[in-house]
Design a protein around this motif. Structure first.
Motif, PDB file in Angstrom:
ATOM      1  N   ASN A   6       0.828  -1.217   0.000  1.00 31.17           N
ATOM      2  CA  ASN A   6       0.000   0.000   0.000  1.00 31.17           C
ATOM      3  C   ASN A   6       0.861   1.265   0.000  1.00 31.17           C
ATOM      4  O   ASN A   6       0.567   2.232  -0.716  1.00 31.17           O
ATOM      5  CB  ASN A   6      -0.943  -0.001   1.201  1.00 31.17           C
ATOM      6  N   LEU A   7       1.922   1.254   0.804  1.00 28.99           N
ATOM      7  CA  LEU A   7       2.808   2.415   0.847  1.00 28.99           C
ATOM      8  C   LEU A   7       3.550   2.585  -0.477  1.00 28.99           C
ATOM      9  O   LEU A   7       3.725   3.711  -0.964  1.00 28.99           O
ATOM     10  CB  LEU A   7       3.807   2.260   1.995  1.00 28.99           C
ATOM     11  N   LEU A   8       3.973   1.478  -1.065  1.00 25.88           N
ATOM     12  CA  LEU A   8       4.660   1.565  -2.351  1.00 25.88           C
ATOM     13  C   LEU A   8       3.722   2.079  -3.441  1.00 25.88           C
ATOM     14  O   LEU A   8       4.137   2.828  -4.328  1.00 25.88           O
ATOM     15  CB  LEU A   8       5.218   0.197  -2.745  1.00 25.88           C
ATOM     16  N   ARG A   9       2.461   1.686  -3.373  1.00 25.64           N
ATOM     17  CA  ARG A   9       1.486   2.213  -4.340  1.00 25.64           C
ATOM     18  C   ARG A   9       1.365   3.730  -4.181  1.00 25.64           C
ATOM     19  O   ARG A   9       1.267   4.462  -5.180  1.00 25.64           O
ATOM     20  CB  ARG A   9       0.131   1.542  -4.141  1.00 25.64           C
ATOM     21  N   ASP A  10       1.345   4.200  -2.936  1.00 27.54           N
ATOM     22  CA  ASP A  10       1.281   5.640  -2.692  1.00 27.54           C
ATOM     23  C   ASP A  10       2.499   6.343  -3.296  1.00 27.54           C
ATOM     24  O   ASP A  10       2.369   7.410  -3.927  1.00 27.54           O
ATOM     25  CB  ASP A  10       1.231   5.921  -1.188  1.00 27.54           C
ATOM     26  N   ALA A  11       3.674   5.746  -3.076  1.00 27.64           N
ATOM     27  CA  ALA A  11       4.902   6.337  -3.600  1.00 27.64           C
ATOM     28  C   ALA A  11       4.903   6.328  -5.132  1.00 27.64           C
ATOM     29  O   ALA A  11       5.298   7.307  -5.771  1.00 27.64           O
ATOM     30  CB  ALA A  11       6.115   5.581  -3.065  1.00 27.64           C
ATOM     31  N   TYR A  12       4.450   5.240  -5.708  1.00 25.99           N
ATOM     32  CA  TYR A  12       4.430   5.101  -7.168  1.00 25.99           C
ATOM     33  C   TYR A  12       3.519   6.157  -7.803  1.00 25.99           C
ATOM     34  O   TYR A  12       3.828   6.708  -8.854  1.00 25.99           O
ATOM     35  CB  TYR A  12       3.948   3.704  -7.533  1.00 25.99           C
ATOM     36  N   LEU A  25       7.584  -3.040  -5.945  1.00 22.07           N
ATOM     37  CA  LEU A  25       6.149  -3.284  -5.829  1.00 22.07           C
ATOM     38  C   LEU A  25       5.789  -4.602  -6.500  1.00 22.07           C
ATOM     39  O   LEU A  25       5.020  -5.414  -5.952  1.00 22.07           O
ATOM     40  CB  LEU A  25       5.378  -2.128  -6.456  1.00 22.07           C
ATOM     41  N   ALA A  26       6.342  -4.852  -7.672  1.00 18.30           N
ATOM     42  CA  ALA A  26       6.093  -6.116  -8.367  1.00 18.30           C
ATOM     43  C   ALA A  26       6.604  -7.292  -7.563  1.00 18.30           C
ATOM     44  O   ALA A  26       5.943  -8.338  -7.466  1.00 18.30           O
ATOM     45  CB  ALA A  26       6.756  -6.090  -9.744  1.00 18.30           C
ATOM     46  N   ALA A  27       7.790  -7.148  -6.962  1.00 19.29           N
ATOM     47  CA  ALA A  27       8.369  -8.240  -6.175  1.00 19.29           C
ATOM     48  C   ALA A  27       7.479  -8.600  -4.986  1.00 19.29           C
ATOM     49  O   ALA A  27       7.255  -9.782  -4.692  1.00 19.29           O
ATOM     50  CB  ALA A  27       9.764  -7.852  -5.698  1.00 19.29           C
ATOM     51  N   LEU A  28       6.956  -7.587  -4.301  1.00 21.16           N
ATOM     52  CA  LEU A  28       6.113  -7.851  -3.136  1.00 21.16           C
ATOM     53  C   LEU A  28       4.749  -8.396  -3.543  1.00 21.16           C
ATOM     54  O   LEU A  28       4.195  -9.276  -2.876  1.00 21.16           O
ATOM     55  CB  LEU A  28       5.952  -6.582  -2.304  1.00 21.16           C
ATOM     56  N   LEU A  29       4.190  -7.895  -4.632  1.00 20.02           N
ATOM     57  CA  LEU A  29       2.923  -8.435  -5.130  1.00 20.02           C
ATOM     58  C   LEU A  29       3.090  -9.898  -5.535  1.00 20.02           C
ATOM     59  O   LEU A  29       2.222 -10.731  -5.263  1.00 20.02           O
ATOM     60  CB  LEU A  29       2.438  -7.611  -6.319  1.00 20.02           C
TER      61      LEU A  29
END
Length: 324
Positions: free
Chosen positions: A135-141, A156-160
């Motif tokens: 969620n935080l990475l989506r905000d940053a992206y 983000l891809a790695a964590l997803l």
């Protein structure tokens, strides 16, 4: 390399300087921090020291490490160390400190809500909590300038991908593939090709996985990592299709590649070999493991152990890079 903090102190370089620190040197730096809590150089070096030997840390050392991490999170949140192990607190070993670190990170992400660099880096310090980190990475992206988007998208891809495998969530796996495709369209490197092939395979997008792996063999003929991973992907696809002979050939080719930095350190991908072991192909797997001695400099003892177990009739779980 991670971004430097606002005051331009190079936390990353400092942490790297602590990787080979002796216990005596670490103790001396702890004394310096006690005398001057704002001694960033000492703290950075100690963070590198503790993160480089997690299995050797006793309770007292883990507590010292956690205190340094909490200080940095509060007073130098733009340090850029979240992408490294230096800001990692074990939730199991230090639950109170972990929860406090999490609270500080969430506060700092609000404070730096317009800084994609800070939010994404702090998000990675929480990557053991995949959902929150994502969620935080989506905000940053969403707020990142184009030049930063690819780095954030990679993580983000790695964590997803990891979360998708853990929860069998096809949407997460598909999102991971889509992000890697976006990255690879702009930055065609062997690393991104490997990830795209892996993610597509695990997301059951076999056509994309096959096309990517075959293209890797054409585009990166001198990249041993790409050759190894492409053959494993193609071997798994062949095995799933019942093409046993082709899958065997792919496994043997993957085991006979030359060295690469990752293969030397982390070793071969084992999931195709594990599949064949489960099918009773012991001689084939032993040959693969024997061949892997040619490039896995860090793993000869483990390879011998697995070979001995297979020869004795056991069914070892061969841990390696498993596309996860």
């Amino acid at each position: 390399m991670p971004k430097r903090s606002d005051d331009d102190f190079d936390w990353f370089r400092g942490a790297m300087g602590g990787m080979n620190l002796s216990p005596e040197q670490a103790l001396n730096l702890e004394k310096q921090v006690d005398e001057n809590p704002a001694n960033k150089s000492a703290r950075a070096t100690l963070l590198g020291y503790y993160s480089s030997r997690p299995r050797k840390l006793g309770r007292a050392a883990r507590e010292k490490q956690a205190r340094h991490i909490l200080w940095v999170l509060e007073f130098a949140p733009a340090c850029g160390l979240g992408v490294t192990p230096a800001l990692s607190i074990s939730k199991a070993d230090n639950p109170k400190e972990y929860d406090l670190a999490k609270q500080i990170i969430l506060i700092q992400c609000k404070k730096y809500r317009r800084s994609a660099a800070v939010i994404s880096d702090l998000a990675l310090a929480l990557r053991d909590e995949s959902a929150l980190s994502i969620n935080l990475l989506r905000d940053a992206y969403a707020i990142a300038p184009k030049k930063m988007k690819y780095g954030i998208a990679f993580w983000l891809a790695a964590l997803l991908h990891r979360q998708g495998l853990e929860t069998a969530n096809s949407q997460d796996l598909n999102d991971a593939v889509a992000l890697m495709q976006e990255i690879f369209r702009e930055k065609k490197t062997g690393l991104y090709a490997c990830r795209l092939a892996q993610y597509a395979l695990n997301g059951n997008q076999y056509k994309l996985a096959r096309e990517t792996a075959e293209q890797m063999l054409q585009d990166y003929p001198d990249d041993n990592q790409c050759i190894h991973e492409a053959n494993i992907v193609l071997g798994l696809i062949a095995l799933n299709a019942g093409e046993i002979a082709t899958a065997k050939d792919r496994l043997l080719i993957a085991g006979r590649v030359g060295k690469s930095p990752r293969l030397v350190s982390y070793g071969p991908i084992m999931n195709l070999a594990q599949r064949f072991l489960e099918l009773g192909e012991r001689s084939l797997v032993i040959q693969y493991l024997t061949d892997c001695k040619g490039f896995w400099e860090m793993g000869p003892a483990l390879l011998r152990k697995w070979i001995n177990e297979i020869e004795s009739g056991a069914m070892p779980v061969m841990e390696g890079d498993r596309f996860s």
